[in-house]
Design an enzyme around this catalytic site. Structure first.
Site, mmCIF file in Angstrom:
data_model
loop_
_atom_site.group_PDB
_atom_site.id
_atom_site.type_symbol
_atom_site.label_atom_id
_atom_site.label_comp_id
_atom_site.label_asym_id
_atom_site.label_seq_id
_atom_site.Cartn_x
_atom_site.Cartn_y
_atom_site.Cartn_z
ATOM 1 C CE LYS A 80 -19.360 13.645 -20.375
ATOM 2 N NZ LYS A 80 -20.001 14.007 -19.107
ATOM 3 N N GLY A 181 -19.952 30.928 -17.467
ATOM 4 C CA GLY A 181 -20.824 30.048 -18.263
ATOM 5 C C GLY A 181 -22.189 29.937 -17.616
ATOM 6 C CB VAL A 182 -25.038 31.956 -17.222
ATOM 7 C CG1 VAL A 182 -24.350 32.380 -15.945
ATOM 8 C CG2 VAL A 182 -24.815 33.006 -18.314
ATOM 9 N N GLY A 183 -25.118 28.636 -18.993
ATOM 10 C CA GLY A 183 -25.974 27.810 -19.855
ATOM 11 C C GLY A 183 -26.976 27.066 -18.992
ATOM 12 C CG ASN A 184 -28.821 23.496 -20.469
ATOM 13 O OD1 ASN A 184 -29.796 24.168 -20.758
ATOM 14 N ND2 ASN A 184 -28.232 22.683 -21.337
ATOM 15 C CB VAL A 185 -25.227 23.670 -14.936
ATOM 16 C CG1 VAL A 185 -24.941 23.616 -13.440
ATOM 17 C CG2 VAL A 185 -25.370 22.256 -15.487
HETATM 18 P P1 NAD Z 1 -24.261 24.401 -21.560
HETATM 19 O O1 NAD Z 1 -23.666 24.170 -22.901
HETATM 20 O O2 NAD Z 1 -25.730 24.488 -21.425
HETATM 21 O O3 NAD Z 1 -23.643 25.730 -20.903
HETATM 22 C C1 NAD Z 1 -22.310 26.091 -21.018
HETATM 23 C C2 NAD Z 1 -22.278 27.605 -21.185
HETATM 24 O O4 NAD Z 1 -20.914 28.025 -21.141
HETATM 25 C C3 NAD Z 1 -22.864 28.087 -22.517
HETATM 26 O O5 NAD Z 1 -23.814 29.109 -22.290
HETATM 27 C C4 NAD Z 1 -21.639 28.597 -23.286
HETATM 28 O O6 NAD Z 1 -21.953 29.677 -24.146
HETATM 29 C C5 NAD Z 1 -20.744 29.019 -22.147
HETATM 30 N N1 NAD Z 1 -19.326 29.094 -22.478
HETATM 31 C C6 NAD Z 1 -18.598 28.280 -23.293
HETATM 32 N N2 NAD Z 1 -17.304 28.697 -23.313
HETATM 33 C C7 NAD Z 1 -17.236 29.773 -22.478
HETATM 34 C C8 NAD Z 1 -16.176 30.623 -22.066
HETATM 35 N N3 NAD Z 1 -14.939 30.476 -22.518
HETATM 36 N N4 NAD Z 1 -16.457 31.626 -21.202
HETATM 37 C C9 NAD Z 1 -17.716 31.806 -20.741
HETATM 38 N N5 NAD Z 1 -18.760 31.032 -21.100
HETATM 39 C C10 NAD Z 1 -18.510 30.037 -21.957
HETATM 40 O O7 NAD Z 1 -23.654 23.242 -20.620
HETATM 41 P P2 NAD Z 1 -24.173 22.802 -19.192
HETATM 42 O O8 NAD Z 1 -25.010 21.606 -19.342
HETATM 43 O O9 NAD Z 1 -24.659 24.000 -18.455
HETATM 44 O O10 NAD Z 1 -22.810 22.293 -18.540
HETATM 45 C C11 NAD Z 1 -21.837 23.216 -18.080
HETATM 46 C C12 NAD Z 1 -20.627 22.461 -17.537
HETATM 47 O O11 NAD Z 1 -21.036 21.618 -16.464
HETATM 48 C C13 NAD Z 1 -19.958 21.530 -18.562
HETATM 49 O O12 NAD Z 1 -18.575 21.486 -18.314
HETATM 50 C C14 NAD Z 1 -20.572 20.166 -18.263
HETATM 51 O O13 NAD Z 1 -19.730 19.107 -18.644
HETATM 52 C C15 NAD Z 1 -20.676 20.262 -16.748
HETATM 53 N N6 NAD Z 1 -21.712 19.389 -16.213
HETATM 54 C C16 NAD Z 1 -22.996 19.508 -16.636
HETATM 55 C C17 NAD Z 1 -23.976 18.675 -16.109
HETATM 56 C C18 NAD Z 1 -25.414 18.806 -16.506
HETATM 57 O O14 NAD Z 1 -26.280 18.273 -15.796
HETATM 58 N N7 NAD Z 1 -25.740 19.508 -17.578
HETATM 59 C C19 NAD Z 1 -23.631 17.721 -15.156
HETATM 60 C C20 NAD Z 1 -22.306 17.636 -14.717
HETATM 61 C C21 NAD Z 1 -21.346 18.476 -15.266
#
Ligand code: NAD
Length: 364
Positions: A80, A181-185
């Site tokens: 990573k 956390g409702v970002g990308n995933v």
């Molecule tokens: P992202 O940055 O798009 O979304 C994360 C969301 O969490 C954001 O909207 C952010 O504002 C929110 N957030 C941050 N701190 C917070 C808190 N304390 N309370 C509530 N919300 C909070 O990231 P992502 O790509 O959606 O990934 C989310 C998680 O999944 C991460 O831990 C990442 O490592 C893991 N992950 C992602 C992928 C992927 O394909 N993107 C794959 C495996 C694991």
């Protein structure tokens, strides 16, 4: 604190600290293991409290990638990278070009892709400097592009498996899921759960992310401080890690914890605490492997989306095996998964040693 005596140091093969004064890039690239192949793992950009916090994060995340790739059956090791975000080093094409050159300097031992804070467009810039990058825009129906919809699909299927195992539920209809956390995933996961008839409770520190969900479907909004303790069937941590610890676990009221975030457990012993509290925990790197499966197929080339979907669909079966072992034994689910991953890596080392000694005999 040093590196070799750091509590999260796990005999990582190499750790590179790279500074590019021209762009302000400060990045740490931790290769945990290349036993199964070149190390693959995403790049995270985050504003850390200090360098120590960044080092801790990258050491834990890279070990998790070794385990994730091993259990997912991928021919990749684990690593990573983290880019230390700051006002002095905002995201810019120059910064990602410098990051691309850092990847190139590792000559293929590390293959990067997106993680938190990194977009497909960022990876496209990195691609200008190195070919050791995945998660690039798709062409046609070949595997590739943003990995997060695949991560969400694997998590959704894993939640279904956990609900069947713990609640005897044959669908998500009528069950309530809290998503932290409702970002990308998280957004993709909300869609899949809503389409399957689940009720949603969501929280995010970014109001824009909450709005994006509420525009598409009904969802109750909880505060980021309280979402973990919602009275729901399933809690899906999809923000950052370290949310499950001895302070939070006693207050959790969900029956199941199954989400995308990496390193959800603050320590391995928190897995036992969850089991003792009657909460079924889906090991994070098993349930969230959908994204890396897509990234791996894209990098190796020649795969279609259907092949990625078929492999992501194996995730619930792996979880069911782990749940069954936990039910019939004394180990919590996280320990069962860790042991499985370590066995896969150890066997590969053993096979390699046997292969090498056969080659040596031939040479002699
Ligand atoms: P992202 O940055 O798009 O979304 C994360 C969301 O969490 C954001 O909207 C952010 O504002 C929110 N957030 C941050 N701190 C917070 C808190 N304390 N309370 C509530 N919300 C909070 O990231 P992502 O790509 O959606 O990934 C989310 C998680 O999944 C991460 O831990 C990442 O490592 C893991 N992950 C992602 C992928 C992927 O394909 N993107 C794959 C495996 C694991």
């Amino acid at each position: 604190m040093g590196v070799f005596n750091h509590p999260e140091f796990d005999h990582h093969e190499s750790i590179s600290f790279i500074d590019d004064p021209a762009t302000g890039l400060n990045t740490i690239i931790a290769i945990h293991s290349t036993a199964l192949g070149p190390a693959a793992g995403g790049c995270r950009r985050w504003v850390y409290a200090n360098d120590e916090a960044a080092l801790t994060d990258v050491l834990r995340l890279s070990r998790g990638m070794t385990y994730k790739n091993a259990v997912a059956g991928l021919p990749f090791g684990g690593d990573k990278s983290v880019i230390l975000g700051s006002d002095a080093a905002p995201k810019s094409p120059e910064l990602f070009r410098a990051f691309g050159r850092a990847i190139e300097s590792l000559a293929g031992r590390y293959i990067t892709a997106e993680d938190v804070g990194i977009s497909v467009d960022d990876m496209r810039i990195v691609r200008g400097e190195t070919k050791f990058v995945s998660g690039l825009p798709q062409s046609g129906n070949s595997a590739g592009g943003d990995p997060s919809p695949w991560t969400a699909l694997g998590v959704f299927l894993g939640i279904e498996a956990a609900a069947a195992s713990r609640l005897g539920a044959d669908s998500m209809h009528g069950l309530t899921v809290a998503i932290q956390g409702v970002g990308n995933v998280g957004l993709h996961l909300c869609r899949l759960l809503h389409d399957a008839g689940a009720r949603l409770v969501i929280a995010d520190v970014n109001p824009g992310s909450l709005r994006a969900v509420c525009k598409l479907m009904p969802a109750e909004i909880a505060s980021p401080q309280e979402i973990l303790f919602s009275k729901v069937d399933v809690l899906a941590p999809c923000a950052l890690g370290n949310v499950l610890d001895s302070e939070t676990i006693p207050r959790i009221r969900a029956n199941i914890i199954a989400g995308a975030a990496n390193n959800q457990l603050a320590t391995a012993t928190d897995g036992r605490l969850l089991a003792e509290s009657g909460i079924l925990y889906a090991p994070d790197y098993v349930i969230n492997a959908g994204g890396v499966i897509s990234v791996a197929h894209e990098y190796l080339g020649g795969s279609s989306e259907d092949q990625v979907r078929a492999e992501v669909s194996l995730i619930p079966g792996r979880l069911q095996d782990i749940f069954r072992q936990a039910e019939g034994g004394s180990e919590p689910t996280n320990v069962i998964a860790d042991n499985l991953a370590r066995r896969i890596v150890a066997n590969s080392n053993k096979n390699k040693a046997m292969h090498d000694s056969t080659d040596n005999r031939r040479i002699a």
